[in-house]
Write an enzyme that holds these catalytic residues in place. Structure first.
Site, mmCIF file in Angstrom:
data_model
loop_
_atom_site.group_PDB
_atom_site.id
_atom_site.type_symbol
_atom_site.label_atom_id
_atom_site.label_comp_id
_atom_site.label_asym_id
_atom_site.label_seq_id
_atom_site.Cartn_x
_atom_site.Cartn_y
_atom_site.Cartn_z
ATOM 1 N N HIS A 1 1.140 -0.984 0.219
ATOM 2 C CA HIS A 1 -0.153 0.286 0.213
ATOM 3 C C HIS A 1 0.611 1.120 0.252
ATOM 4 C CE1 HIS A 1 0.463 0.944 4.134
ATOM 5 N NE2 HIS A 1 0.882 -0.263 4.228
ATOM 6 N N CYS B 1 2.768 -5.214 6.617
ATOM 7 C CA CYS B 1 2.949 -4.553 5.560
ATOM 8 C C CYS B 1 4.319 -4.326 4.695
ATOM 9 C CB CYS B 1 1.183 -3.388 5.012
ATOM 10 S SG CYS B 1 -0.297 -4.532 5.366
#
Length: 135
Positions: free
Chosen positions: A89, A105
């Site tokens: 992301h 992440c």
């Protein structure tokens, strides 16, 4: 076929078309207390302007909220061991890219995350989902 390789120790994401190298990006990865898992993943789904549920307290932060750390795009990656909660992301904190900064992440600048967003294919699209190798 496009493959995404993330070299966690080097904090780099590499794109390959077949065996041909395409491009390299600097990334943020999981910090020591919340490391990015290693293994083979696939892209499950993609979302522009995602809302974010903060793991610490379950609070939902809407897209555009300055505290929403997902930035401009969310690319959900999963495998059998980790079916939820991991992704590639953007970020509202671009200065953290290139460090061990995330909750597991893979983090890029918004511009670079948006570029990768258009390269990868989710499992709901026509054709096979993009493979993601985290090592």
């Amino acid at each position: 076929e496009l493959t995404v390789h993330v070299e966690l120790d080097r904090q780099r994401l590499l794109l390959f078309l077949g065996d041909a190298f395409v491009k390299e990006f600097r990334v943020g990865v999981g910090k020591e207390s919340t490391p990015t898992p290693r293994g083979r993943f696939v892209v499950k789904k993609k979302q522009e302007n995602p809302d974010w549920t903060r793991p610490q307290d379950g609070k939902v932060l809407l897209a555009g909220d300055p505290a929403n750390e997902l930035g401009s795009v969310w690319i959900h990656i999963a495998n059998e061991e980790h079916p939820e909660h991991y992704g590639i992301h953007g970020t509202n904190r671009p200065e953290t890219v290139g460090s061990a900064c995330s909750q597991g992440c893979v983090r890029l600048t918004n511009a670079e995350a948006s570029e990768i967003y258009w390269w990868v294919r989710g499992s709901s699209n026509a054709g096979p989902a993009t493979k993601v190798l985290l090592n």
